[in-house]
Design an enzyme around this catalytic site. Structure first.
Site, PDB file in Angstrom:
ATOM      1  N   ASP A 131      50.121  25.419  38.490  1.00  0.00           N
ATOM      2  CA  ASP A 131      48.854  25.178  37.773  1.00  0.00           C
ATOM      3  C   ASP A 131      48.239  23.795  37.980  1.00  0.00           C
ATOM      4  N   CYS A 194      37.099  46.609  42.650  1.00  0.00           N
ATOM      5  CA  CYS A 194      36.458  46.816  41.343  1.00  0.00           C
ATOM      6  C   CYS A 194      35.526  48.030  41.346  1.00  0.00           C
ATOM      7  N   CYS A 197      32.666  49.041  38.512  1.00  0.00           N
ATOM      8  CA  CYS A 197      33.061  48.531  37.187  1.00  0.00           C
ATOM      9  C   CYS A 197      32.476  47.137  36.949  1.00  0.00           C
ATOM     10  N   CYS A 200      34.386  43.490  32.624  1.00  0.00           N
ATOM     11  CA  CYS A 200      34.702  42.090  32.271  1.00  0.00           C
ATOM     12  C   CYS A 200      33.417  41.288  32.081  1.00  0.00           C
ATOM     13  N   CYS A 204      32.339  39.642  28.173  1.00  0.00           N
ATOM     14  CA  CYS A 204      32.495  38.207  27.908  1.00  0.00           C
ATOM     15  C   CYS A 204      31.651  37.808  26.694  1.00  0.00           C
ATOM     16  N   CYS A 220      32.711  29.033  28.806  1.00  0.00           N
ATOM     17  CA  CYS A 220      33.917  29.856  28.654  1.00  0.00           C
ATOM     18  C   CYS A 220      34.724  29.427  27.421  1.00  0.00           C
ATOM     19  N   CYS A 247      41.264  32.475  25.859  1.00  0.00           N
ATOM     20  CA  CYS A 247      40.545  33.751  25.724  1.00  0.00           C
ATOM     21  C   CYS A 247      41.047  34.694  26.796  1.00  0.00           C
ATOM     22  N   CYS A 250      38.110  38.952  29.190  1.00  0.00           N
ATOM     23  CA  CYS A 250      37.782  39.517  30.508  1.00  0.00           C
ATOM     24  C   CYS A 250      39.031  39.989  31.249  1.00  0.00           C
ATOM     25  N   CYS A 254      40.234  44.945  31.686  1.00  0.00           N
ATOM     26  CA  CYS A 254      40.282  45.380  33.090  1.00  0.00           C
ATOM     27  C   CYS A 254      41.128  46.639  33.276  1.00  0.00           C
TER      28      CYS A 254
HETATM   29  C1  B12 Z   1      40.218  24.975  36.230  1.00  0.00           C
HETATM   30  C2  B12 Z   1      40.952  26.207  35.752  1.00  0.00           C
HETATM   31  C3  B12 Z   1      40.423  26.915  34.672  1.00  0.00           C
HETATM   32  C4  B12 Z   1      39.032  26.638  34.123  1.00  0.00           C
HETATM   33  C5  B12 Z   1      37.999  27.263  35.090  1.00  0.00           C
HETATM   34  C6  B12 Z   1      38.344  28.698  35.502  1.00  0.00           C
HETATM   35  C7  B12 Z   1      37.738  29.174  36.800  1.00  0.00           C
HETATM   36  N1  B12 Z   1      37.361  30.429  36.847  1.00  0.00           N
HETATM   37  O1  B12 Z   1      37.675  28.437  37.782  1.00  0.00           O
HETATM   38  C8  B12 Z   1      39.103  27.303  32.720  1.00  0.00           C
HETATM   39  C9  B12 Z   1      39.564  26.284  31.703  1.00  0.00           C
HETATM   40  C10 B12 Z   1      37.819  27.947  32.233  1.00  0.00           C
HETATM   41  C11 B12 Z   1      40.232  28.319  32.959  1.00  0.00           C
HETATM   42  C12 B12 Z   1      40.370  29.474  32.204  1.00  0.00           C
HETATM   43  C13 B12 Z   1      41.393  30.399  32.398  1.00  0.00           C
HETATM   44  N2  B12 Z   1      42.454  30.251  33.202  1.00  0.00           N
HETATM   45 CO1  B12 Z   1      42.632  28.791  34.491  1.00  0.00          CO
HETATM   46  N3  B12 Z   1      42.893  27.577  35.912  1.00  0.00           N
HETATM   47  C14 B12 Z   1      42.149  26.612  36.380  1.00  0.00           C
HETATM   48  C15 B12 Z   1      42.810  25.981  37.622  1.00  0.00           C
HETATM   49  C16 B12 Z   1      43.514  24.692  37.208  1.00  0.00           C
HETATM   50  C17 B12 Z   1      41.854  25.728  38.791  1.00  0.00           C
HETATM   51  C18 B12 Z   1      40.915  26.920  39.101  1.00  0.00           C
HETATM   52  C19 B12 Z   1      39.909  26.592  40.162  1.00  0.00           C
HETATM   53  O2  B12 Z   1      40.241  25.980  41.159  1.00  0.00           O
HETATM   54  N4  B12 Z   1      38.630  26.973  39.921  1.00  0.00           N
HETATM   55  C20 B12 Z   1      37.576  26.769  40.875  1.00  0.00           C
HETATM   56  C21 B12 Z   1      37.154  28.134  41.475  1.00  0.00           C
HETATM   57  C22 B12 Z   1      36.042  27.897  42.490  1.00  0.00           C
HETATM   58  O3  B12 Z   1      38.291  28.580  42.187  1.00  0.00           O
HETATM   59  P1  B12 Z   1      39.187  29.849  41.778  1.00  0.00           P
HETATM   60  O4  B12 Z   1      38.657  30.545  40.616  1.00  0.00           O
HETATM   61  O5  B12 Z   1      40.616  29.418  41.726  1.00  0.00           O
HETATM   62  O6  B12 Z   1      39.070  30.685  43.116  1.00  0.00           O
HETATM   63  C23 B12 Z   1      38.370  31.893  43.188  1.00  0.00           C
HETATM   64  C24 B12 Z   1      36.935  31.794  43.574  1.00  0.00           C
HETATM   65  O7  B12 Z   1      36.826  30.802  44.567  1.00  0.00           O
HETATM   66  C25 B12 Z   1      36.680  33.214  44.103  1.00  0.00           C
HETATM   67  N5  B12 Z   1      35.922  33.342  45.324  1.00  0.00           N
HETATM   68  C26 B12 Z   1      36.421  33.299  46.572  1.00  0.00           C
HETATM   69  N6  B12 Z   1      35.459  33.518  47.449  1.00  0.00           N
HETATM   70  C27 B12 Z   1      34.333  33.735  46.761  1.00  0.00           C
HETATM   71  C28 B12 Z   1      33.058  34.028  47.200  1.00  0.00           C
HETATM   72  C29 B12 Z   1      32.030  34.177  46.259  1.00  0.00           C
HETATM   73  C30 B12 Z   1      30.670  34.470  46.723  1.00  0.00           C
HETATM   74  C31 B12 Z   1      32.324  34.053  44.857  1.00  0.00           C
HETATM   75  C32 B12 Z   1      31.265  34.211  43.845  1.00  0.00           C
HETATM   76  C33 B12 Z   1      33.640  33.752  44.427  1.00  0.00           C
HETATM   77  C34 B12 Z   1      34.619  33.618  45.397  1.00  0.00           C
HETATM   78  O8  B12 Z   1      37.950  33.720  44.449  1.00  0.00           O
HETATM   79  C35 B12 Z   1      38.908  32.716  44.326  1.00  0.00           C
HETATM   80  C36 B12 Z   1      40.246  33.357  44.041  1.00  0.00           C
HETATM   81  O9  B12 Z   1      40.207  34.234  42.936  1.00  0.00           O
HETATM   82  C37 B12 Z   1      43.852  27.105  38.016  1.00  0.00           C
HETATM   83  C38 B12 Z   1      45.184  26.597  38.606  1.00  0.00           C
HETATM   84  C39 B12 Z   1      45.054  26.183  40.054  1.00  0.00           C
HETATM   85  N7  B12 Z   1      45.615  25.066  40.415  1.00  0.00           N
HETATM   86  O10 B12 Z   1      44.423  26.871  40.852  1.00  0.00           O
HETATM   87  C40 B12 Z   1      44.099  27.836  36.672  1.00  0.00           C
HETATM   88  C41 B12 Z   1      44.250  29.358  36.705  1.00  0.00           C
HETATM   89  C42 B12 Z   1      43.165  29.902  37.586  1.00  0.00           C
HETATM   90  N8  B12 Z   1      43.994  29.765  35.329  1.00  0.00           N
HETATM   91  C43 B12 Z   1      44.687  30.777  34.939  1.00  0.00           C
HETATM   92  C44 B12 Z   1      44.537  31.432  33.686  1.00  0.00           C
HETATM   93  C45 B12 Z   1      45.659  32.365  33.262  1.00  0.00           C
HETATM   94  C46 B12 Z   1      43.392  31.210  32.904  1.00  0.00           C
HETATM   95  C47 B12 Z   1      42.954  31.972  31.643  1.00  0.00           C
HETATM   96  C48 B12 Z   1      43.287  33.455  31.657  1.00  0.00           C
HETATM   97  C49 B12 Z   1      43.577  31.255  30.414  1.00  0.00           C
HETATM   98  C50 B12 Z   1      43.207  31.864  29.070  1.00  0.00           C
HETATM   99  N9  B12 Z   1      43.793  32.985  28.684  1.00  0.00           N
HETATM  100  O11 B12 Z   1      42.423  31.291  28.337  1.00  0.00           O
HETATM  101  C51 B12 Z   1      41.423  31.725  31.669  1.00  0.00           C
HETATM  102  C52 B12 Z   1      40.693  32.790  32.514  1.00  0.00           C
HETATM  103  C53 B12 Z   1      39.248  32.503  32.800  1.00  0.00           C
HETATM  104  C54 B12 Z   1      38.763  33.220  34.065  1.00  0.00           C
HETATM  105  N10 B12 Z   1      38.253  34.421  33.925  1.00  0.00           N
HETATM  106  O12 B12 Z   1      38.861  32.653  35.171  1.00  0.00           O
HETATM  107  C55 B12 Z   1      45.644  31.248  36.016  1.00  0.00           C
HETATM  108  C56 B12 Z   1      45.057  32.521  36.639  1.00  0.00           C
HETATM  109  C57 B12 Z   1      46.097  33.533  37.094  1.00  0.00           C
HETATM  110  C58 B12 Z   1      45.434  34.722  37.734  1.00  0.00           C
HETATM  111  N11 B12 Z   1      46.156  35.832  37.736  1.00  0.00           N
HETATM  112  O13 B12 Z   1      44.324  34.667  38.206  1.00  0.00           O
HETATM  113  C59 B12 Z   1      45.676  29.989  36.981  1.00  0.00           C
HETATM  114  C60 B12 Z   1      45.873  30.310  38.457  1.00  0.00           C
HETATM  115  C61 B12 Z   1      46.810  29.095  36.449  1.00  0.00           C
HETATM  116  C62 B12 Z   1      48.204  29.595  36.876  1.00  0.00           C
HETATM  117  N12 B12 Z   1      48.969  28.744  37.530  1.00  0.00           N
HETATM  118  O14 B12 Z   1      48.583  30.716  36.646  1.00  0.00           O
HETATM  119  N13 B12 Z   1      41.010  27.950  34.006  1.00  0.00           N
HETATM  120  S1  SF4 Z   2      37.176  44.691  34.584  1.00  0.00           S
HETATM  121 FE1  SF4 Z   2      38.594  44.513  36.333  1.00  0.00          FE
HETATM  122  S2  SF4 Z   2      38.006  46.197  37.718  1.00  0.00           S
HETATM  123 FE2  SF4 Z   2      36.325  45.932  36.247  1.00  0.00          FE
HETATM  124  S3  SF4 Z   2      34.912  44.534  37.306  1.00  0.00           S
HETATM  125 FE3  SF4 Z   2      36.250  43.267  36.034  1.00  0.00          FE
HETATM  126  S4  SF4 Z   2      37.914  42.665  37.399  1.00  0.00           S
HETATM  127 FE4  SF4 Z   2      36.882  44.401  38.376  1.00  0.00          FE
HETATM  128  S1  SF4 Z   3      37.990  33.881  29.370  1.00  0.00           S
HETATM  129 FE1  SF4 Z   3      36.665  34.746  27.730  1.00  0.00          FE
HETATM  130  S2  SF4 Z   3      34.887  33.392  27.596  1.00  0.00           S
HETATM  131 FE2  SF4 Z   3      35.971  32.908  29.514  1.00  0.00          FE
HETATM  132  S3  SF4 Z   3      34.915  34.168  31.039  1.00  0.00           S
HETATM  133 FE3  SF4 Z   3      36.640  35.411  30.298  1.00  0.00          FE
HETATM  134  S4  SF4 Z   3      35.782  36.606  28.599  1.00  0.00           S
HETATM  135 FE4  SF4 Z   3      34.331  34.982  29.023  1.00  0.00          FE
END
Ligand code: B12
Ligand code: SF4
Ligand code: SF4
Length: 375
Positions: A131, A194, A197, A200, A204, A220, A247, A250, A254
């Protein structure tokens, strides 16, 4: 190329990892991290911007890295739920355990030692993270075929649904990479499995997805209740509902979760007692009882003030006027302006204005506002 990759995978499974997949470092995946940062979607997580170069280039983290070993720990459990009764707050599922960073770390240390004994690596040949390191864990997990990027931005696994916690070992040992989740289809396509669907995105509570797969952390609930150390924006507070830490909305909705089975939970330690805490119990916490209750859990990082702030929002949202006696002292005289202000909001939301008039300070008090600015 070492011949015993499968033996290594098996041994990592024995250590307790529920999913083990390998990716090649070159060419690195190209996640839209820069665009995400440029749009301000990282809120005030300045460390995300500071470490962006490293996140995008593993060679800056470990020069000579050849492979990424991606590890998943399933934390799904049918029996671990919170918020089932009125007055009981809702916790993110991972928070109902001892801090996974701490419980997974020894397993990563052991995995590093395996790299040494099985492949002749020296400690400089690998680095592991869970993480908090400068590694885009979800992007590597997609690359390794651990799952696909859901429209909720989660790494969704076919076998474990949304309930994998991720760790990564960057190593100079070269492993044959695993195939992506669907061979012949672009692995990094958002919503690969997906279909039509959108559950999620629709569920939200704070409308935090500007586009499928893109999350604006500023909106978020997870960010607001865990990472934000200051005032929770008023317009988001109603959507937070009874969620007190993180939270899972989302994730919970799923349909891929239907394949998730109770995890082996070898690297986790559940804290069922937290799920039973009531809002009055939380609103009455003292520094001592907070430390004793949340020791070794991820909640400790929030500190008592942060948890009370969140508890006030949850209390204000739950419609229970019976919480007023616990909120009023916080609104009147809690030493932290952050707590006072959110308590005042909750009291007003529960219709406790008259009682509030008795309170010593309120959030429009210039002194309280000045204290905010000083923070
Ligand atoms: C910063 C962070 C957060 C932030 C921002 C989340 C976000 N979506 O980026 C906040 C605080 C909001 C957060 C929340 C949560 N987090 Co968090 N978080 C991180 C952290 C430290 C970095 C994520 C990151 O780099 N974000 C930047 C975006 C750009 O990158 P990304 O989401 O990782 O990458 C995806 C996108 O780039 C996308 N993508 C790729 N190509 C493309 C192209 C297009 C066009 C688009 C649109 C997207 C896209 O796909 C990539 C892979 O899925 C990681 C740990 C780590 N070191 O990676 C944990 C991590 C992602 N978190 C995790 C978890 C569990 C959560 C929560 C569920 C916690 C909770 N219950 O409250 C929520 C879920 C929110 C959500 N739906 O994402 C887990 C996710 C595990 C998993 N199975 O995915 C991680 C990996 C931690 C871990 N070691 O397990 N988190
Ligand atoms: S709820 Fe799951 S299957 Fe449906 S759009 Fe979201 S990530 Fe995809
Ligand atoms: S973790 Fe909760 S608030 Fe954040 S994107 Fe998912 S449903 Fe929305």
């Amino acid at each position: 190329m070492p011949a015993d990759r499968e033996e290594f995978r098996r041994r990592l499974g024995e250590i307790g990892f529920d999913a083990v997949r390998f990716a090649a470092v070159e060419p690195p995946p190209a996640p839209p991290l820069r665009a995400w940062l440029d749009a301000g979607h990282h809120a005030d997580m300045a460390w995300m911007a500071r470490t962006a170069d490293k996140r995008l280039d593993p060679q800056q983290v470990l020069p000579g890295a050849s492979s990424v070993v991606m590890l998943g720990v399933s934390y799904w459990s049918e029996n671990l739920r919170s918020g089932a009764k009125v007055g009981r707050p809702v916790w993110a599922r991972y928070a109902l355990h001892e801090d996974y960073h701490d419980t997974i770390r020894p397993a990563l240390e052991e995995s590093g030692k395996l790299l040494e004994t099985m492949f002749g690596a020296v400690p400089e040949d690998y680095r592991w993270y869970v993480d908090t390191g400068p590694v885009l864990e979800r992007s590597w997990a997609v690359r390794a075929g651990l799952g696909f990027t859901g429209k909720n931005a989660m790494l969704v696994s076919r076998r474990h649904g949304n309930w994998l916690l991720l760790s990564a070992i960057l190593t100079r040992v070269a492993f044959e990479p695993d195939p992506p989740v669907v061979e012949g289809r672009p692995a990094d396509k958002v919503g690969l499995l997906c279909g039509k669907c959108t559950r999620c995105l629709d569920a939200c509570p704070t409308d935090a997805f500007p586009a499928p797969g893109t999350l604006d952390a500023r909106r978020c609930v997870s960010y607001q209740t865990i990472e934000n150390k200051g005032v929770i924006p008023r317009d988001l507070r109603p959507g937070i509902g009874a969620r007190i830490f993180g939270c899972d909305v989302c994730l919970e909705v799923c349909p891929w979760n239907r394949f998730a089975q109770d995890g082996r939970r070898m690297l986790l330690s559940a804290r069922h007692d937290l799920a039973g805490l009531t809002l009055p119990e939380i609103l009455r916490l003292t520094p001592e009882t907070f430390a004793a209750t949340f020791r070794r859990t991820p909640v400790k990082r929030l500190k008592l003030g942060g948890l009370l702030r969140n508890a006030c929002v949850a209390a204000g949202n739950c419609g229970e006027r019976s919480l007023l006696p616990d909120l009023l002292p916080l609104a009147a005289s809690h030493p932290l302006p952050l707590v006072r202000a959110h308590a005042v909001w909750a009291v007003r939301r529960l219709g406790g204005e008259a009682a509030l008039a008795e309170a010593r300070r309120d959030e429009t008090d210039p002194q309280v506002l000045a204290e905010y600015e000083a923070e």
